[in-house]
Design a protein around this motif. Structure first.
Motif, PDB file in Angstrom:
ATOM      1  N   ILE A 162       0.832  -1.207   0.000  1.00 14.12           N
ATOM      2  CA  ILE A 162       0.000   0.000   0.000  1.00 14.12           C
ATOM      3  C   ILE A 162       0.862   1.251   0.000  1.00 14.12           C
ATOM      4  CG2 ILE A 162      -1.637   1.324   1.398  1.00 14.12           C
ATOM      5  CD1 ILE A 162      -2.610  -1.408   2.488  1.00 14.12           C
ATOM      6  N   PHE A 163       1.953   1.192   0.788  1.00 12.38           N
ATOM      7  CA  PHE A 163       2.785   2.391   0.916  1.00 12.38           C
ATOM      8  C   PHE A 163       3.360   2.815  -0.434  1.00 12.38           C
ATOM      9  CE2 PHE A 163       6.886   4.422   1.265  1.00 12.38           C
ATOM     10  CZ  PHE A 163       6.526   5.552   1.972  1.00 12.38           C
ATOM     11  N   GLY A 164       4.008   1.868  -1.123  1.00 15.40           N
ATOM     12  CA  GLY A 164       4.642   2.205  -2.404  1.00 15.40           C
ATOM     13  C   GLY A 164       3.626   2.676  -3.433  1.00 15.40           C
ATOM     14  N   ALA A 165       2.487   1.932  -3.503  1.00 12.83           N
ATOM     15  CA  ALA A 165       1.467   2.296  -4.493  1.00 12.83           C
ATOM     16  C   ALA A 165       0.902   3.687  -4.206  1.00 12.83           C
ATOM     17  CB  ALA A 165       0.352   1.254  -4.486  1.00 12.83           C
ATOM     18  N   SER A 166       0.584   3.938  -2.909  1.00 10.26           N
ATOM     19  CA  SER A 166      -0.012   5.235  -2.555  1.00 10.26           C
ATOM     20  C   SER A 166       0.995   6.368  -2.724  1.00 10.26           C
ATOM     21  CB  SER A 166      -0.489   5.219  -1.100  1.00 10.26           C
ATOM     22  OG  SER A 166      -1.384   4.191  -0.895  1.00 10.26           O
ATOM     23  N   PHE A 167       2.213   6.136  -2.260  1.00  8.97           N
ATOM     24  CA  PHE A 167       3.224   7.201  -2.318  1.00  8.97           C
ATOM     25  C   PHE A 167       3.506   7.612  -3.757  1.00  8.97           C
ATOM     26  CE2 PHE A 167       7.617   8.606  -2.755  1.00  8.97           C
ATOM     27  CZ  PHE A 167       7.634   9.659  -1.862  1.00  8.97           C
ATOM     28  N   PHE A 168       3.774   6.619  -4.597  1.00  2.00           N
ATOM     29  CA  PHE A 168       4.135   6.966  -5.978  1.00  2.00           C
ATOM     30  C   PHE A 168       2.929   7.485  -6.771  1.00  2.00           C
ATOM     31  CE2 PHE A 168       7.826   4.243  -5.023  1.00  2.00           C
ATOM     32  CZ  PHE A 168       8.822   5.140  -5.356  1.00  2.00           C
ATOM     33  N   THR A 169       1.731   6.963  -6.463  1.00  2.23           N
ATOM     34  CA  THR A 169       0.545   7.456  -7.180  1.00  2.23           C
ATOM     35  C   THR A 169       0.282   8.917  -6.821  1.00  2.23           C
ATOM     36  OG1 THR A 169      -0.434   5.250  -7.199  1.00  2.23           O
ATOM     37  CG2 THR A 169      -1.926   7.093  -7.581  1.00  2.23           C
ATOM     38  N   LEU A 170       0.239   9.205  -5.505  1.00  7.22           N
ATOM     39  CA  LEU A 170      -0.120  10.564  -5.086  1.00  7.22           C
ATOM     40  C   LEU A 170       0.977  11.586  -5.407  1.00  7.22           C
ATOM     41  CD1 LEU A 170      -2.066   9.980  -1.776  1.00  7.22           C
ATOM     42  CD2 LEU A 170      -2.777  11.481  -3.625  1.00  7.22           C
ATOM     43  N   THR A 171       2.217  11.255  -5.059  1.00  7.20           N
ATOM     44  CA  THR A 171       3.291  12.226  -5.341  1.00  7.20           C
ATOM     45  C   THR A 171       3.545  12.326  -6.852  1.00  7.20           C
ATOM     46  OG1 THR A 171       5.006  10.548  -5.008  1.00  7.20           O
ATOM     47  CG2 THR A 171       4.437  11.930  -3.103  1.00  7.20           C
ATOM     48  N   GLY A 172       3.327  11.207  -7.563  1.00 12.18           N
ATOM     49  CA  GLY A 172       3.484  11.241  -9.021  1.00 12.18           C
ATOM     50  C   GLY A 172       2.412  12.109  -9.663  1.00 12.18           C
ATOM     51  N   MET A 173       1.171  11.965  -9.170  1.00 13.12           N
ATOM     52  CA  MET A 173       0.072  12.778  -9.682  1.00 13.12           C
ATOM     53  C   MET A 173       0.328  14.260  -9.388  1.00 13.12           C
ATOM     54  SD  MET A 173      -3.861  11.655  -9.200  1.00 13.12           S
ATOM     55  CE  MET A 173      -4.157  12.311  -7.580  1.00 13.12           C
ATOM     56  N   HIS A 174       0.828  14.518  -8.183  1.00 13.42           N
ATOM     57  CA  HIS A 174       1.158  15.909  -7.838  1.00 13.42           C
ATOM     58  C   HIS A 174       2.306  16.422  -8.714  1.00 13.42           C
ATOM     59  CE1 HIS A 174       3.273  19.043  -5.526  1.00 13.42           C
ATOM     60  NE2 HIS A 174       2.055  19.481  -5.314  1.00 13.42           N
ATOM     61  N   GLY A 175       3.318  15.566  -8.903  1.00 18.10           N
ATOM     62  CA  GLY A 175       4.451  15.959  -9.746  1.00 18.10           C
ATOM     63  C   GLY A 175       4.012  16.259 -11.174  1.00 18.10           C
ATOM     64  N   PHE A 176       3.052  15.460 -11.655  1.00 20.88           N
ATOM     65  CA  PHE A 176       2.498  15.719 -12.995  1.00 20.88           C
ATOM     66  C   PHE A 176       1.837  17.099 -13.031  1.00 20.88           C
ATOM     67  CE2 PHE A 176      -1.269  15.530 -15.782  1.00 20.88           C
ATOM     68  CZ  PHE A 176      -0.625  15.409 -17.007  1.00 20.88           C
ATOM     69  N   HIS A 177       1.087  17.423 -11.977  1.00 19.48           N
ATOM     70  CA  HIS A 177       0.430  18.740 -11.907  1.00 19.48           C
ATOM     71  C   HIS A 177       1.478  19.865 -11.869  1.00 19.48           C
ATOM     72  CE1 HIS A 177      -3.323  16.642 -11.094  1.00 19.48           C
ATOM     73  NE2 HIS A 177      -3.949  17.796 -11.190  1.00 19.48           N
ATOM     74  N   VAL A 178       2.562  19.633 -11.125  1.00 18.36           N
ATOM     75  CA  VAL A 178       3.618  20.663 -11.068  1.00 18.36           C
ATOM     76  C   VAL A 178       4.271  20.815 -12.445  1.00 18.36           C
ATOM     77  CG1 VAL A 178       5.807  21.340  -9.998  1.00 18.36           C
ATOM     78  CG2 VAL A 178       4.036  20.276  -8.608  1.00 18.36           C
ATOM     79  N   SER A 179       4.517  19.679 -13.130  1.00 14.64           N
ATOM     80  CA  SER A 179       5.120  19.734 -14.473  1.00 14.64           C
ATOM     81  C   SER A 179       4.237  20.530 -15.419  1.00 14.64           C
ATOM     82  CB  SER A 179       5.300  18.327 -15.051  1.00 14.64           C
ATOM     83  OG  SER A 179       5.962  17.509 -14.148  1.00 14.64           O
ATOM     84  N   VAL A 180       2.930  20.223 -15.395  1.00 11.37           N
ATOM     85  CA  VAL A 180       1.985  20.961 -16.241  1.00 11.37           C
ATOM     86  C   VAL A 180       1.989  22.439 -15.838  1.00 11.37           C
ATOM     87  CG1 VAL A 180      -0.477  21.254 -16.787  1.00 11.37           C
ATOM     88  CG2 VAL A 180       0.515  18.967 -16.701  1.00 11.37           C
ATOM     89  N   GLY A 181       2.068  22.692 -14.528  1.00 10.30           N
ATOM     90  CA  GLY A 181       2.092  24.075 -14.039  1.00 10.30           C
ATOM     91  C   GLY A 181       3.309  24.833 -14.525  1.00 10.30           C
ATOM     92  N   VAL A 182       4.469  24.181 -14.522  1.00 12.63           N
ATOM     93  CA  VAL A 182       5.695  24.848 -15.001  1.00 12.63           C
ATOM     94  C   VAL A 182       5.549  25.197 -16.484  1.00 12.63           C
ATOM     95  CG1 VAL A 182       8.155  24.497 -15.474  1.00 12.63           C
ATOM     96  CG2 VAL A 182       7.223  23.849 -13.258  1.00 12.63           C
ATOM     97  N   LEU A 183       5.033  24.234 -17.273  1.00 10.57           N
ATOM     98  CA  LEU A 183       4.807  24.506 -18.700  1.00 10.57           C
ATOM     99  C   LEU A 183       3.802  25.642 -18.888  1.00 10.57           C
ATOM    100  CD1 LEU A 183       4.641  20.928 -20.266  1.00 10.57           C
ATOM    101  CD2 LEU A 183       6.364  22.674 -20.676  1.00 10.57           C
ATOM    102  N   TYR A 184       2.748  25.603 -18.091  1.00  6.84           N
ATOM    103  CA  TYR A 184       1.699  26.632 -18.141  1.00  6.84           C
ATOM    104  C   TYR A 184       2.306  28.009 -17.844  1.00  6.84           C
ATOM    105  CZ  TYR A 184      -2.943  28.614 -16.896  1.00  6.84           C
ATOM    106  OH  TYR A 184      -4.084  29.367 -16.813  1.00  6.84           O
ATOM    107  N   LEU A 185       3.155  28.067 -16.813  1.00  2.00           N
ATOM    108  CA  LEU A 185       3.768  29.359 -16.445  1.00  2.00           C
ATOM    109  C   LEU A 185       4.714  29.854 -17.543  1.00  2.00           C
ATOM    110  CD1 LEU A 185       4.564  28.940 -12.638  1.00  2.00           C
ATOM    111  CD2 LEU A 185       2.590  29.989 -13.717  1.00  2.00           C
TER     112      LEU A 185
END
Lengths: 208, 71
Positions: A141-164
């Motif tokens: 559960i830990f690995g799946a949750s950690f990588f899913t949530l932080t990965g999803m957030h990282g994707f949002h940050v990546s999109v945000g950097v491109l957006y900016l």
């Protein structure tokens, strides 16, 4: 403020009352963007509550074989992201006050800090996967949750950097004016949103 | 002079957290009376940003997330 829909056949590029249309449709665009952020918030909330539920229904935390995460480095990386939220706020404020040079400075700082956060997250992933042997599929559960949530957030940050970057280029080319800059407002809202989501993720993965 | 990396990271996190916390609190104070729906959202976001900075300072100072080493 009068809020209305676009008249039938309205052409924003040639319509003589384009400014009036901008004023009238701005509130609608803002509402649409806030609804998008709320839907994103619900998406993150569902993953966060699933993680917390599974975590509290297990036998102790962290699971056997997995150590606590590196809080020191994560604190530093969090401050980098939170700092980018502050610089983004001042970029918008300087745009509103017609101070382009300071706007450009804060905007570039925001982009660099956002990219710095992503680099920090990549460094942490590298350490976890290759040194600690924590993986998305092989650490429960830990690995799946950690990588899913932080990965999803990282994707949002990546999109945000491109957006900016796009917003910055648009502002250089005169797309926005002192009176019409909804794109910059939306960009600031989005960037604050990814900051606030990280406050929650940082707390649940690293501090409790 | 050798500085332990975690100590350096924690020090930078605390100093950076204080700067971000103060700056976001000042921005919140300056914007407190601004009207409009987006400004209300900005105020909430700035408040949470301030909270995040405090959490990062406490984590950097080893007050939060202070777990015993695994055996």
């Amino acid at each position: 403020m009068a809020v209305g829909f676009l008249p039938k056949g309205a052409d924003l590029t040639e319509h003589p009352g384009a400014d009036q249309l901008y004023i009238e449709t701005r509130a609608l665009r803002l509402q649409g963007f806030l609804l998008f952020l709320i839907s994103d918030c619900i998406l993150f909330s569902s993953f966060i509550f699933a993680y917390l539920y599974m975590r509290n229904s297990g036998q102790g935390w962290p699971p056997p074989g997995i150590q606590h995460l590196d809080v020191a480095f994560a604190s530093l990386n969090s401050v980098v992201l939170f700092g980018s939220g502050a610089t983004m706020h001042y970029a918008l404020e300087n745009w509103k006050h017609n101070n382009f040079n300071r706007y450009a400075l804060f905007m570039i700082l925001t982009i660099l800090l956002g990219a710095g956060f992503l680099a920090g997250q990549a460094f942490e992933y590298n350490h976890l996967i290759f040194d600690e042997k924590v993986t998305w599929a092989g650490s429960g559960i830990f690995g799946a949750s950690f990588f899913t949530l932080t990965g999803m957030h990282g994707f949002h940050v990546s999109v945000g950097v491109l957006y900016l970057i796009i917003l910055f280029l648009q502002s250089i080319h005169g797309i926005y004016t002192k009176d019409k800059f909804f794109g910059l407002t939306a960009g600031t809202l989005y960037w604050h949103f990814v900051d606030v989501i990280w406050v929650v993720l940082f707390s649940i993965f690293y501090l409790i | 002079m050798h500085i332990d990396p975690p100590i350096l990271e924690r020090t930078i996190a605390i100093i950076g957290g204080i700067i971000v916390g103060v700056v976001s609190a000042k921005a919140l104070y300056d914007d407190w009376k601004t009207p409009g729906i987006e400004n209300q959202v900005f105020k909430i976001m700035l408040g949470l940003l301030c909270l995040g900075a405090i959490v990062a300072i406490l984590a950097g100072a080893n007050v939060l997330g202070n777990f015993p080493k695994a055996a």
